[in-house]
Design an enzyme around this catalytic site. Sequence first.
Site, PDB file in Angstrom:
ATOM      1  N   CYS A 107     -10.096 -20.011  54.609  1.00 18.38           N
ATOM      2  CA  CYS A 107      -8.941 -19.298  55.154  1.00 18.38           C
ATOM      3  C   CYS A 107      -8.557 -18.127  54.240  1.00 18.38           C
ATOM      4  O   CYS A 107      -9.298 -17.174  54.108  1.00 18.38           O
ATOM      5  CB  CYS A 107      -7.795 -20.281  55.373  1.00 18.38           C
ATOM      6  N   HIS A 108      -7.403 -18.196  53.568  1.00 17.47           N
ATOM      7  CA  HIS A 108      -6.989 -17.165  52.616  1.00 17.47           C
ATOM      8  C   HIS A 108      -7.528 -17.442  51.205  1.00 17.47           C
ATOM      9  O   HIS A 108      -7.358 -16.622  50.313  1.00 17.47           O
ATOM     10  CB  HIS A 108      -5.462 -17.051  52.566  1.00 17.47           C
TER      11      HIS A 108
END
Length: 182
Positions: A107-108
């Site tokens: 994800c991030h």
Amino acid sequence: MPNISDARILIIATNGFEDSELLDPRRTLIDRGARVTLASLDTREIEGDNGERVKPDCAIEDVDSKEYDALLLPGGTKNPDKLRTEEQVVYTVRKFVDAGKPVAAICHGPWLLAEADVIRGRTVTGWPSIRTDLRNAGAEVVDRETAVDGNLVTSRKPEDIPAFTEAFIQVVENAEAPLEAV
């Protein structure tokens, strides 16, 4: 590393982690016998975006990368954004990658790989809003469940967790004895 049950895995997270991206891979790794350590900025309980709470095993300043075989970096927006401003965290990420140890980020989480300047010329994926940052850090960015490039495993979102975790386990199990980080 012949089996995940022989592996020592470090996870680094702080407040604002995406609950499933930390807890699901962690549970799978523990269920398969890996020795998993959660490090944070200190040892106070941390809280995920959806309210899950977990107590870190140690503070990042007490981590010696030589004691671990692999590193996992969960996402959430606040978690990696805070961690990428912490010199010790960025240094630790760089040590794992430079030593050739398996590193997974979802994800991030790949923001930390960009901050550590370890993705230049590598193929990675991540949440759509950080893909420009990944490209600007010199990576080739793809849009798929997982991107495996040597010792790096990256993924996009919570729905990718099963594929992400399995790819990470496979990379850990196929890893040669890592170089000691200098």
